[in-house]
Design an enzyme around this catalytic site. Structure first.
Site, PDB file in Angstrom:
ATOM      1  N   ASN A  12       0.866  -1.183   0.000  1.00 17.02           N
ATOM      2  CA  ASN A  12       0.000   0.000   0.000  1.00 17.02           C
ATOM      3  C   ASN A  12       0.900   1.230   0.000  1.00 17.02           C
ATOM      4  O   ASN A  12       1.469   1.572   1.027  1.00 17.02           O
ATOM      5  CB  ASN A  12      -0.889  -0.031   1.253  1.00 17.02           C
ATOM      6  CG  ASN A  12      -1.721   1.232   1.413  1.00 17.02           C
ATOM      7  OD1 ASN A  12      -1.816   2.036   0.502  1.00 17.02           O
ATOM      8  ND2 ASN A  12      -2.314   1.410   2.580  1.00 17.02           N
ATOM      9  N   TRP A  13       1.027   1.837  -1.174  1.00 18.78           N
ATOM     10  CA  TRP A  13       1.963   2.971  -1.300  1.00 18.78           C
ATOM     11  C   TRP A  13       1.387   4.257  -0.714  1.00 18.78           C
ATOM     12  O   TRP A  13       2.074   5.263  -0.640  1.00 18.78           O
ATOM     13  CB  TRP A  13       2.332   3.190  -2.767  1.00 18.78           C
ATOM     14  CG  TRP A  13       3.071   2.052  -3.397  1.00 18.78           C
ATOM     15  CD1 TRP A  13       3.430   0.853  -2.810  1.00 18.78           C
ATOM     16  CD2 TRP A  13       3.578   1.983  -4.738  1.00 18.78           C
ATOM     17  NE1 TRP A  13       4.100   0.071  -3.702  1.00 18.78           N
ATOM     18  CE2 TRP A  13       4.208   0.728  -4.901  1.00 18.78           C
ATOM     19  CE3 TRP A  13       3.553   2.853  -5.829  1.00 18.78           C
ATOM     20  CZ2 TRP A  13       4.804   0.332  -6.106  1.00 18.78           C
ATOM     21  CZ3 TRP A  13       4.145   2.468  -7.029  1.00 18.78           C
ATOM     22  CH2 TRP A  13       4.769   1.217  -7.147  1.00 18.78           C
ATOM     23  N   LYS A  14       0.128   4.252  -0.375  1.00 25.37           N
ATOM     24  CA  LYS A  14      -0.539   5.444   0.179  1.00 25.37           C
ATOM     25  C   LYS A  14      -0.293   6.658  -0.729  1.00 25.37           C
ATOM     26  O   LYS A  14      -0.206   6.491  -1.939  1.00 25.37           O
ATOM     27  CB  LYS A  14      -0.077   5.692   1.622  1.00 25.37           C
ATOM     28  CG  LYS A  14      -0.183   4.427   2.489  1.00 25.37           C
ATOM     29  CD  LYS A  14      -0.032   4.695   3.938  1.00 25.37           C
ATOM     30  CE  LYS A  14      -0.046   3.374   4.699  1.00 25.37           C
ATOM     31  NZ  LYS A  14      -0.032   3.545   6.128  1.00 25.37           N
ATOM     32  N   HIS A  98      -9.452   1.190   4.654  1.00 26.06           N
ATOM     33  CA  HIS A  98      -8.190   1.308   5.393  1.00 26.06           C
ATOM     34  C   HIS A  98      -8.431   2.194   6.624  1.00 26.06           C
ATOM     35  O   HIS A  98      -9.247   3.126   6.570  1.00 26.06           O
ATOM     36  CB  HIS A  98      -7.120   1.919   4.491  1.00 26.06           C
ATOM     37  CG  HIS A  98      -5.754   1.865   5.109  1.00 26.06           C
ATOM     38  ND1 HIS A  98      -5.332   2.777   6.027  1.00 26.06           N
ATOM     39  CD2 HIS A  98      -4.748   0.971   4.970  1.00 26.06           C
ATOM     40  CE1 HIS A  98      -4.097   2.460   6.422  1.00 26.06           C
ATOM     41  NE2 HIS A  98      -3.732   1.367   5.790  1.00 26.06           N
ATOM     42  N   GLU A 100      -6.880   4.555   7.809  1.00 28.82           N
ATOM     43  CA  GLU A 100      -6.698   5.994   7.572  1.00 28.82           C
ATOM     44  C   GLU A 100      -7.955   6.599   6.952  1.00 28.82           C
ATOM     45  O   GLU A 100      -8.319   7.731   7.251  1.00 28.82           O
ATOM     46  CB  GLU A 100      -5.458   6.221   6.684  1.00 28.82           C
ATOM     47  CG  GLU A 100      -4.182   5.977   7.486  1.00 28.82           C
ATOM     48  CD  GLU A 100      -3.007   5.498   6.670  1.00 28.82           C
ATOM     49  OE1 GLU A 100      -3.026   5.593   5.440  1.00 28.82           O
ATOM     50  OE2 GLU A 100      -2.048   4.996   7.306  1.00 28.82           O
ATOM     51  N   GLU A 170      -5.531  -5.202  10.494  1.00 36.64           N
ATOM     52  CA  GLU A 170      -4.508  -4.190  10.728  1.00 36.64           C
ATOM     53  C   GLU A 170      -4.793  -3.480  12.047  1.00 36.64           C
ATOM     54  O   GLU A 170      -5.583  -2.519  12.075  1.00 36.64           O
ATOM     55  CB  GLU A 170      -4.512  -3.156   9.598  1.00 36.64           C
ATOM     56  CG  GLU A 170      -4.221  -3.735   8.236  1.00 36.64           C
ATOM     57  CD  GLU A 170      -3.610  -2.697   7.316  1.00 36.64           C
ATOM     58  OE1 GLU A 170      -2.491  -2.924   6.861  1.00 36.64           O
ATOM     59  OE2 GLU A 170      -4.245  -1.655   7.093  1.00 36.64           O
ATOM     60  N   GLY A 176       2.390   1.980  10.796  1.00 37.27           N
ATOM     61  CA  GLY A 176       3.335   3.099  10.666  1.00 37.27           C
ATOM     62  C   GLY A 176       4.008   3.484  11.965  1.00 37.27           C
ATOM     63  O   GLY A 176       4.631   4.537  12.048  1.00 37.27           O
ATOM     64  N   SER A 216       3.393  -2.475  10.358  1.00 38.10           N
ATOM     65  CA  SER A 216       4.854  -2.506  10.511  1.00 38.10           C
ATOM     66  C   SER A 216       5.470  -3.851  10.127  1.00 38.10           C
ATOM     67  O   SER A 216       6.381  -4.326  10.799  1.00 38.10           O
ATOM     68  CB  SER A 216       5.243  -2.090  11.935  1.00 38.10           C
ATOM     69  OG  SER A 216       4.774  -0.781  12.206  1.00 38.10           O
ATOM     70  N   GLY A 237       2.776  -1.203   4.375  1.00 38.37           N
ATOM     71  CA  GLY A 237       2.813   0.227   4.075  1.00 38.37           C
ATOM     72  C   GLY A 237       4.241   0.684   3.836  1.00 38.37           C
ATOM     73  O   GLY A 237       4.794   0.520   2.748  1.00 38.37           O
TER      74      GLY A 237
HETATM   75  C1  PEP Z   1      -0.815   0.031   6.161  1.00 44.16           C
HETATM   76  O1  PEP Z   1      -0.979   1.233   6.129  1.00 44.16           O
HETATM   77  O2  PEP Z   1      -1.635  -0.716   5.592  1.00 44.16           O
HETATM   78  C2  PEP Z   1       0.334  -0.483   6.881  1.00 44.16           C
HETATM   79  C3  PEP Z   1       0.298  -1.715   7.292  1.00 44.16           C
HETATM   80  O3  PEP Z   1       1.389   0.389   7.088  1.00 44.16           O
HETATM   81  P1  PEP Z   1       2.819   0.048   7.758  1.00 44.16           P
HETATM   82  O4  PEP Z   1       3.315  -1.227   7.124  1.00 44.16           O
HETATM   83  O5  PEP Z   1       3.679   1.224   7.414  1.00 44.16           O
HETATM   84  O6  PEP Z   1       2.591  -0.111   9.226  1.00 44.16           O
END
Ligand code: PEP
Length: 254
Positions: A12-14, A98, A100, A170, A176, A216, A237
């Site tokens: 997920n490049w956001k 998601h 976010e 998640e 993050g 993470s 992410g």
């Molecule tokens: C995500 O946003 O889906 C995610 C898992 O981010 P990260 O790997 O940076 O925690």
């Protein structure tokens, strides 16, 4: 690693990567992951890079995902993107709900379920995100949150559609933050989600659904997480933004 379900690792490049940067990343991944057949590999760039990334991965094992879509098929919805528009770029997957978007755009379970229905209607596979916040975990409410989010975000889907849906567990406190759920915490939540799916649909449907872990994920913790029986992949992410780390996550999952 012998698994009941084929693993799916999605990046997920956001809101990262210009078109040029996206092409640099995906070209590197193509070289690194050229021979990987054991795992489904998905990249989810921002909308603006879908067209070019789609062309760049044509002759590769990498598949394309989007990060969101409208529940509506067409019309006066300024700023929205419909499933049929994603299909023009050979998008196969779409991340929905998601945390976010749940937090900043106030997306509800009901809206996410409408989007999931629209995705299936267009033969896109939704990656439906669920997970508790830190306050909810500390209050012992993880299962209660999942008991609401899982049925709410899948409302109206048929058994066949659910089997073709990917769920991403998640925990919001792990996204993050550098804090990963322990393997035991991840397995426990994944098994709980699968149990909910068996209750809501049936046992054989629940056994078909792939449940990704997200929060993470890094090359160093991939092997242990993927070894858990109910962990069927990862939604990544930060570590999906570099060739080295995303390629190593994929390789370490095999
Ligand atoms: C995500 O946003 O889906 C995610 C898992 O981010 P990260 O790997 O940076 O925690």
């Amino acid at each position: 690693m012998k698994k009941e379900r084929k693993l799916i690792i999605a990046g997920n490049w956001k809101m990262n990567k210009t078109v040029a940067e996206a092409l640099g990343l995906v070209r590197g991944l193509k070289i690194e992951l050229a021979n990987v057949k054991e795992v489904d590999i998905v990249v989810c760039p921002p909308f603006t890079a879908l067209s070019e990334v789609s062309k760049a991965i044509l002759d590769s094992v990498i598949r394309l995902g989007a990060q969101n879509m409208s529940p509506n098929p067409v019309g006066a919805f300024t700023g929205e993107i419909a499933a049929v528009m994603l299909k023009e770029f050979s998008v196969r997957y779409v991340i929905l709900g998601h945390s976010e978007r749940r937090q900043y755009q106030k997306e509800s379970d009901a809206l996410i379920a409408q989007k999931a229905l629209a995705a299936h209607a267009a033969s896109l596979k939704p990656i439906v995100c669920v997970g508790e916040t830190l306050a909810e975990r500390e209050a012992g409410q993880t299962e209660k949150v999942l008991q609401t989010q899982v049925p709410g975000s899948l409302a109206g889907l048929t058994r066949e559609q659910v089997a073709e849906t990917i769920i991403a567990y998640e925990p919001v406190w792990a996204i993050g933050t550098g804090k990963t759920a322990t393997t035991a915490q991840a397995q426990q939540a994944h098994a709980f989600i699968r149990g909910l799916l068996a209750q809501l649909f049936d046992e054989s449907t629940a056994r078909r659904v792939r449940i990704q872990y997200g929060g993470s994920v890094k090359p160093a913790n991939t092997r242990e997480l993927m070894a858990q029986p109910d962990v069927d992949g990862a939604l990544v992410g930060g570590a999906s933004l570099e060739v080295r780390s995303f390629a190593d996550i994929v390789k370490n999952s095999i």
